[in-house]
Each structure stands twice: as structure tokens, then as C-alpha cells.
Design an enzyme around this catalytic site. Structure first.
Site, PDB file in Angstrom:
ATOM      1  N   ASP A  10       2.221  -9.467   5.056  1.00  0.00           N
ATOM      2  CA  ASP A  10       1.206  -8.631   4.406  1.00  0.00           C
ATOM      3  C   ASP A  10       1.303  -8.900   2.911  1.00  0.00           C
ATOM      4  OD1 ASP A  10      -0.749  -6.580   4.000  1.00  0.00           O
ATOM      5  OD2 ASP A  10       0.846  -5.192   3.464  1.00  0.00           O
ATOM      6  N   SER A  11       0.304  -8.427   2.173  1.00  0.00           N
ATOM      7  CA  SER A  11       0.359  -8.555   0.721  1.00  0.00           C
ATOM      8  C   SER A  11       1.512  -7.742   0.130  1.00  0.00           C
ATOM      9  CB  SER A  11      -0.951  -8.062   0.121  1.00  0.00           C
ATOM     10  OG  SER A  11      -1.196  -6.746   0.562  1.00  0.00           O
ATOM     11  N   CYS A  73      -2.287  -7.600   7.826  1.00  0.00           N
ATOM     12  CA  CYS A  73      -3.032  -7.339   6.598  1.00  0.00           C
ATOM     13  C   CYS A  73      -4.516  -7.408   6.944  1.00  0.00           C
ATOM     14  CB  CYS A  73      -2.681  -8.408   5.563  1.00  0.00           C
ATOM     15  SG  CYS A  73      -3.641  -8.274   4.040  1.00  0.00           S
ATOM     16  N   GLU A 152       1.639   2.178  -2.608  1.00  0.00           N
ATOM     17  CA  GLU A 152       2.797   1.382  -3.067  1.00  0.00           C
ATOM     18  C   GLU A 152       3.590   2.138  -4.138  1.00  0.00           C
ATOM     19  OE1 GLU A 152       3.547  -2.437  -2.652  1.00  0.00           O
ATOM     20  OE2 GLU A 152       2.352  -2.483  -0.827  1.00  0.00           O
ATOM     21  N   CYS A 186      -6.804  -1.076   6.950  1.00  0.00           N
ATOM     22  CA  CYS A 186      -5.810  -1.651   6.038  1.00  0.00           C
ATOM     23  C   CYS A 186      -4.462  -1.097   6.483  1.00  0.00           C
ATOM     24  CB  CYS A 186      -6.131  -1.214   4.610  1.00  0.00           C
ATOM     25  SG  CYS A 186      -4.810  -1.545   3.432  1.00  0.00           S
ATOM     26  N   HIS A 188      -1.868  -0.399   4.987  1.00  0.00           N
ATOM     27  CA  HIS A 188      -1.211   0.601   4.136  1.00  0.00           C
ATOM     28  C   HIS A 188      -1.665   2.030   4.510  1.00  0.00           C
ATOM     29  CE1 HIS A 188      -0.235  -2.752   1.465  1.00  0.00           C
ATOM     30  NE2 HIS A 188       0.475  -1.936   0.715  1.00  0.00           N
TER      31      HIS A 188
END
Ligand code: DGL
Length: 271
Positions: A10-11, A73, A152, A186, A188
Site C-alpha cells: 500500500d502507499s 491500495c 496516518e 480506500c 485506510h
């Protein structure tokens, strides 16, 4: 049976929501995770840049002898899954298809919301697949560019006025559209499930891209008889492209598991 590891990337940390589920449902598998923490977020970048980054991420993971890769992702999956599948000779699973299929199973009023990064929404990948599989479904999309940086930063809990204000604004049009199912496109966003759920109301189904993609890779490995032998205990290795101390601290929140000081930093530009 196949003992080789599964690569996941993932990023940043979002893909750990898929790893968490993988470790629950396939405890025998060995997992190698890469989070491109030095270049997160991908979601505001052009599709050329996303492809360039994703190729490097996969090249790094393929320095291990993988049996399959999971692109945990939404941004990479929706922008360049096909290209990456053509360039690689191992199975590569993305998050879009499993997530869309689950949403279509659950929606009753055929009004489905999609929240994802700007690049995922503008690729049209989720929306296209949804209408291909069910032409009666109406999709209401909302890019949420502030969600990834806030997650994040650890700002994802109920009661946090910043995330609640941002989420309230993003989700208002979807509430007004009367969606009964919301794709969190997504990886996240599952950390925001409580915040999003409290705004959308308990009657709206929330679909978790990380979780659905974990089930998809299990189906794939089972079908091709490539699961690891049952009974053995699989391990997980973690790599990031920026300081690992931050990665290790937040990883515990995503994984619900303390990874201690086991993460390694790599220079992704060399791949
Ligand atoms: N977890 C990534 C996704 O699923 C985050 C994208 C980003 O880096 O902006 O889209």
C-alpha cells in the site's frame, strides 16, 4: 500447497487493514508487507506517477519469491491493476472487484455510495464495474482527500472534532442520496468505521476494501491449491520506505497487534 509468501503493499499503513484480516483467516500464510510511507499519499497524484510507484513497490516485493501479491491500495488497484497483472507472471489481486461484488450483494435499494481517494474516484474503476455487474445500480461517489493524512496522523477516533467535521462534510451528499450501502474504497478508511458509521446511521452497510480483498486472495489460493499447509504458524515481515519507528507505532493500531521493533526501512527509489 505452496509455502511461498504473499506480498502485500500500500502507499502507507492502510493496507495493514488487509493484513490484519489475512492473518485472522489464513494464519498459516507467510506475509511480506511494504508500505511506501515516504511517498504517501498516492491518492492526489497522476495515474502515471501512481503506476511508476506501484511498479517499484511490486519490484521490491518480487525480490522475494512470492506466490501471489495483494495490492491493498484502492488507488493503485483502480488506476493500474490491469497493467501490473500484464507485466507480472504471478497472480495479482486488487481491492476493487471484491469490494464491488460485496456491495452489490448487500444493497437492497440499489443506491450505493463510494468514498475513496481522488485518484480512485476519477479513474471510474469502481463505478464502471458496478454498472457492468448491475445496470440498475446507481453509484454516488465522493472523493475524501483529507481522510488518508488524518488517519496516518492518528486522527480517526470518534470525538475527534477535526475528523468528525471533515467526515460530516464529505458524507452529507451520500446521506442525502439515501444510499443503503457505502463502499470504503480506500484501505485506510476502515479505521474510520466508527466515525463514518455514526454519521451514516446503523442501517447503512459499510464495505471494507481491505477485508474483502483478503477474502478474495484466500478464494484464489484455495482454488489454485496454493494455500500454505494448515497447522503451521505463518509470520509477517514489514518494510517501509520512511522511518520505521512511526510505522511500528501506528501499525499496532491498524493490525491490533504489536509488531515491536521488527520493521525494516528500504530505499524504494532503487527498485
Ligand atoms: N490506502 C490507499 C488507498 O487504498 C491510500 C491512498 C493514498 O495514499 O492516498 O487508496
Amino acid at each position: 500447497m505452496d509455502q511461498r509468501p504473499i506480498g502485500v503493499f500500500d502507499s502507507g499503513l492502510g493496507g495493514l487493514t488487509a493484513v490484519r484480516r489475512l492473518r485472522q483467516i489464513m494464519p498459516s500464510e507467510h506475509i511480506i508487507y511494504f508500505g511506501d510511507t515516504s511517498r504517501v499519499p498516492y491518492g492526489n497524484r497522476s495515474s502515471d506517477t501512481i503506476l511508476k510507484y506501484a511498479r517499484q513497490d511490486l519490484r521490491f516485493l518480487r525480490s522475494f519469491d512470492l506466490k501471489a501479491a495483494l495490492i491493498a491500495c484502492g488507488t493503485v488497484s483502480s488506476n493500474c491493476l490491469g497493467q501490473l497483472q500484464r507485466e507480472n507472471d504471478i497472480p495479482i489481486i486488487g481491492v476493487v472487484e471484491p469490494t464491488v461484488r460485496r456491495a452489490l450483494e448487500l444493497t437492497e435499494n440499489k443506491r450505493v455510495g463510494l468514498i475513496a481517494t481522488r485518484a480512485s474516484v476519477s479513474s471510474g474503476a469502481y463505478q464502471r464495474l458496478m454498472s457492468q455487474l448491475d445496470e440498475k445500480v446507481e453509484v454516488f461517489s465522493q472523493p475524501c482527500p483529507l481522510f488518508v493524512p488524518l488517519v496516518e496522523e492518528g486522527r480517526f477516533r470518534r470525538g475527534d472534532v477535526v475528523i468528525e467535521t471533515v467526515a460530516g462534510e464529505y458524507l452529507q451528499p451520500l446521506r442525502e442520496a439515501g444510499v443503503d450501502t457505502l463502499v470504503m474504497g480506500c484501505t485506510h478508511y476502515p479505521l474510520l468505521e466508527d466515525v463514518i458509521g455514526s454519521i451514516m446511521g446503523e442501517n447503512v452497510n459499510l464495505i471494507d476494501a481491505g477485508c474483502e480483498s483478503a477474502y478474495a486472495i484466500r478464494r484464489h489460493l484455495k482454488h489454485s491449491d496454493a494455500l500454505a499447509p494448515e497447522g503451521q504458524k505463518g509470520a509477517a515481515e514489514f518494510y517501509a520506505s520512511d522511518r520505521v519507528a512511526d510505522f511500528e507505532r501506528l501499525a499496532a493500531v491498524f493490525l491490533h497487534e504489536d509488531i515491536g521493533h521488527t520493521a525494516h526501512q528500504i530505499d524504494i527509489e532503487t527498485y
